[in-house]
Design a protein around this motif. Structure first.
Motif, short mmCIF file in Angstrom:
data_model
loop_
_atom_site.label_atom_id
_atom_site.label_comp_id
_atom_site.label_asym_id
_atom_site.label_seq_id
_atom_site.Cartn_x
_atom_site.Cartn_y
_atom_site.Cartn_z
N GLU A 439 2.38 -15.67 57.94
CA GLU A 439 2.49 -15.41 59.37
C GLU A 439 1.94 -16.57 60.20
N HIS A 440 2.51 -16.72 61.39
CA HIS A 440 1.99 -17.70 62.36
C HIS A 440 2.21 -17.15 63.76
N ARG A 441 1.21 -17.38 64.63
CA ARG A 441 1.28 -16.91 66.01
C ARG A 441 1.02 -18.08 66.95
N ASP A 442 1.40 -17.90 68.21
CA ASP A 442 1.26 -19.02 69.15
C ASP A 442 -0.19 -19.33 69.48
N TRP A 443 -1.12 -18.42 69.18
CA TRP A 443 -2.54 -18.72 69.42
C TRP A 443 -3.19 -19.46 68.26
N MET A 444 -2.44 -19.71 67.20
CA MET A 444 -2.94 -20.49 66.07
C MET A 444 -2.60 -21.96 66.29
N LEU A 445 -3.59 -22.83 66.17
CA LEU A 445 -3.38 -24.25 66.46
C LEU A 445 -3.05 -25.07 65.22
N ALA A 446 -3.23 -24.52 64.03
CA ALA A 446 -2.87 -25.21 62.79
C ALA A 446 -1.40 -24.95 62.48
N PRO A 447 -0.82 -25.72 61.57
CA PRO A 447 0.62 -25.58 61.28
C PRO A 447 0.95 -24.22 60.66
N PRO A 448 2.20 -23.79 60.76
CA PRO A 448 2.65 -22.59 60.05
C PRO A 448 2.86 -22.90 58.58
N GLY A 449 3.12 -21.84 57.81
CA GLY A 449 3.47 -22.01 56.41
C GLY A 449 2.28 -21.81 55.48
N GLU A 450 2.45 -22.24 54.24
CA GLU A 450 1.43 -22.06 53.20
C GLU A 450 0.31 -23.08 53.37
N VAL A 451 -0.59 -22.80 54.27
CA VAL A 451 -1.70 -23.73 54.52
C VAL A 451 -2.80 -23.58 53.48
N VAL A 452 -2.90 -22.42 52.84
CA VAL A 452 -3.83 -22.25 51.72
C VAL A 452 -3.02 -22.43 50.44
N PRO A 453 -3.31 -23.45 49.64
CA PRO A 453 -2.51 -23.69 48.43
C PRO A 453 -2.48 -22.47 47.52
N PRO A 454 -1.31 -22.13 46.98
CA PRO A 454 -1.21 -20.94 46.13
C PRO A 454 -2.19 -20.94 44.96
N ARG A 455 -2.45 -22.13 44.38
CA ARG A 455 -3.38 -22.17 43.25
C ARG A 455 -4.80 -21.78 43.66
N VAL A 456 -5.17 -22.09 44.91
CA VAL A 456 -6.49 -21.69 45.40
C VAL A 456 -6.62 -20.18 45.40
N ILE A 457 -5.53 -19.49 45.72
CA ILE A 457 -5.54 -18.03 45.77
C ILE A 457 -5.53 -17.42 44.37
N SER A 458 -4.84 -18.06 43.44
CA SER A 458 -4.62 -17.44 42.12
C SER A 458 -5.72 -17.75 41.11
N LYS A 459 -6.49 -18.82 41.29
CA LYS A 459 -7.45 -19.19 40.25
C LYS A 459 -8.72 -18.34 40.33
N ALA A 460 -9.43 -18.26 39.21
CA ALA A 460 -10.66 -17.47 39.14
C ALA A 460 -11.76 -18.13 39.97
N PRO A 461 -12.45 -17.37 40.82
CA PRO A 461 -13.52 -17.95 41.65
C PRO A 461 -14.68 -18.48 40.79
N SER A 462 -15.21 -19.64 41.21
CA SER A 462 -16.34 -20.25 40.51
C SER A 462 -17.16 -21.07 41.48
N ALA A 463 -18.49 -20.98 41.34
CA ALA A 463 -19.38 -21.83 42.14
C ALA A 463 -19.42 -23.24 41.60
N GLU A 464 -19.00 -23.45 40.33
CA GLU A 464 -18.98 -24.76 39.67
C GLU A 464 -20.35 -25.46 39.76
N LEU A 465 -21.39 -24.71 39.43
CA LEU A 465 -22.74 -25.29 39.37
C LEU A 465 -23.21 -25.46 37.93
N ALA A 466 -22.38 -25.02 36.98
CA ALA A 466 -22.67 -25.17 35.56
C ALA A 466 -21.34 -25.23 34.82
N ALA A 467 -21.40 -25.63 33.56
CA ALA A 467 -20.18 -25.78 32.78
C ALA A 467 -19.49 -24.42 32.58
#
Length: 555
Positions: A439-467
């Motif tokens: 979705e995109h609305r006229d009050w949004m100043l960033a571009p429309p479309g997939e602004v969050v990469p799909p891989r960011v959504i699908s991968k397992a969350p990690s703090a990456e502070l250890a191996a």
């Protein structure tokens, strides 16, 4: 006898404490109403002072300044419609939440709020004395009842106004958003029209104040609850409303009914507009954040870009030895899609230098959480240094799930001045990213479309502070964690309730323990927009030192 009245509704955004600026906005709305032939121009509750003032309103100098500002407004707005505006009112030793009626160059009446809310984010019994139940005020020959905000949620106030001759009700509000609040308001106000047989104008404030966002969405109801006007959600608006006397009493003539957003859009807009307003009102124009390649920072970057414009947002990737190649790629991809700047500051060298400094003190101990948190704290140090040098406000990126259980490093990734997703549970973070990609609305100043990469959504969350670290190494899976937190935090339910709902007792007790132990972190955390009726800070106030644990629910 007057048979028609035009009311100009000014659904506007004040700044707490900016008496002169708020008065100027009121004056401009009055001039617009005068040009449109209005009989009355109405502004929201406590508009001159801004809302909520908290203890600022207790200062005698502030009270006196507010009163002189209102009296000057009366003089300035003498030749034209009456002006109704909220502001503090002192009468002897008592301070009231007042609604001032100005006409003909002077103060004609002041309605004093009777029912003072003292729950959730409200502390009005601490600040104000209740006013008396009273009858309507005369405005251009029409008897108008002014139940102030909470007054309209109690039948006795509206009934008293109707019984003493009110011909219509105008309800000035400072009503902050939480999810589905519009339906709650509408149900209460419909009840008032049914009980009294009077048309009702519900005028709400717009804009953000600290963690609270006033979503506007003002409306006009005819007797029985039919909507005659509905103003926009989440933005300022001025609307002229005509009411006419009929054989059945006063009725509002039909006008524009602005479509309201659904749940996901409403939450997202509140995060965007609250961020935009917080920056403007605190004097900042640019944002900075650690862009890790994970979903939380990607969503915060998107909200910031939508609020401030991509050119005013900068991401910084701060990789350590544990940062994966895909995190570097995903951070760069997200920045590119949003059109924001991205800098890279490797922290491997600083981490080793700190380890060397601490080597003697840490000698004989096993590496663990202290070493992991050094990375987060060095990132916080570097980001705050950049913020200090450039004047960019640092955004922090912890979601409500992490804030609840303390899965964040104080003085590390909790560093920052504003957290756009503080009241958004992790599973809602995922769904919000999917929604924004669609979705995109006229009050949004960033571009429309997939602004969050799909891989960011699908991968397992990690703090990456250890191996090979994953969030679920330390926490229950997020669907389980969020469901337990919604019960314990949002619902105030017991451990036994959670177990009865099918959750493992040991898991529930672990989550409860983490929530209580993390109170000191939340006490020092950045503010963020309130999306629910149980947000951390004013909605939920717990002691830092707390020896109680829920004894229910079994072992």
């Amino acid at each position: 006898m007057k048979d028609r009245i035009r009311v100009t509704l000014a659904q506007l955004d004040p700044v707490v404490g900016d008496l002169e600026g708020n008065a100027a906005k009121a004056r401009a709305a009055w001039e617009e109403g005068r040009a449109a032939g209005a009989d009355l121009v109405a502004l929201p509750e406590m508009f001159v002072a801004g809302y909520q003032t908290q203890d600022l309103v207790l200062r005698p100098a502030f009270q006196a300044h507010a009163q002189t500002t209102i009296e000057r407004l009366a003089t300035d707005c003498a030749d034209g419609p009456a002006l109704a505006i909220g502001g503090p009112r002192r009468e002897g030793a008592l301070l009231h939440n007042g609604y001032w009626i100005l006409a003909g160059g002077r103060v004609r009446d002041v309605v004093l709020k009777h029912e003072l809310p003292n729950f959730k984010v409200f502390d009005e019994k601490r600040l104000f004395a209740p006013g008396p139940l009273r009858g309507p005020a005369s405005v251009k020959g029409v008897r108008v009842g002014f139940p102030v905000c909470e007054d309209a949620w109690h039948p006795d106030v509206a009934e008293t106004l109707a019984e003493t001759g009110a011909e219509m009700l105008l309800v000035p509000n400072g009503s902050p958003y939480f999810r589905d609040k519009h339906d709650v308001r509408l149900a209460h106000m419909v009840a008032r029209t049914v009980e009294t047989g009077l048309p009702l104008i519900y005028l709400n404030m717009a804009g953000g104040q600290d963690d609270q966002f006033f979503d506007g969405a003002s409306f006009v109801l005819n007797p029985g609850g039919a909507i005659a006007h509905l103003l926009p959600f989440g933005e300022e608006a001025v609307r002229h409303v005509d009411l006419a006397r009929t054989p059945d009493g006063w009725r509002a003539e039909p006008g524009e009914v602005t479509p309201q957003p659904g749940e996901w859009e409403a939450d997202y807009r509140v995060m965007v507009e609250a961020t935009r307003g917080y920056f403007r009102k605190t004097g900042f124009s640019k944002a900075l954040l650690g862009l890790s390649g994970g979903i939380d920072s990607a969503l915060v970057a998107t909200i910031a870009a939508d609020a401030l414009g991509p050119g005013n947002v900068r991401g910084v990737m701060l990789p350590s030895r544990y940062t994966s190649a895909h995190s570097l790629e995903d951070a760069a991809d997200c920045a590119r899609r949003l059109g924001i700047a991205l800098d890279t500051l490797p922290i491997g060298g600083p981490v080793e230098a700190v380890h060397d400094v601490l080597a003697e003190q840490f000698s004989g101990t096993e590496p663990g959480i202290a070493e992991e948190n050094l990375q987060s704290r060095l990132r916080g140090l570097l980001l705050m240094a950049l913020s200090n040098k450039t004047g960019e406000m640092l955004l922090t990126t912890g979601n409500k799930s992490e804030v609840a259980v303390g899965y964040a490093t104080i003085y590390g990734d909790m560093s920052g001045g504003w957290n756009p997703i503080k009241d958004l549970y992790k599973m809602r973070v995922f769904e919000t990213c999917r929604w924004r990609n669609r979705e995109h609305r006229d009050w949004m100043l960033a571009p429309p479309g997939e602004v969050v990469p799909p891989r960011v959504i699908s991968k397992a969350p990690s703090a990456e502070l250890a191996a090979d670290q994953r969030d679920e190494d330390s926490l229950p899976p997020y669907p389980v964690l969020d469901a337990i937190l919604e019960r314990l935090v949002d619902g105030d339910r017991s451990v036994a309730d959670c177990v009865a709902d099918g959750f493992d007792a040991e898991t529930v007790r672990k989550v409860e323990r983490l929530v209580y132990l993390s109170e000191y972190k939340r006490f020092q955390s950045a503010p963020g927009p309130r999306l629910t009726g149980r947000a951390f800070w004013l909605d939920r106030r717990y002691p830092i030192v707390n020896g109680w644990r829920d004894p229910t629910g079994g072992a």
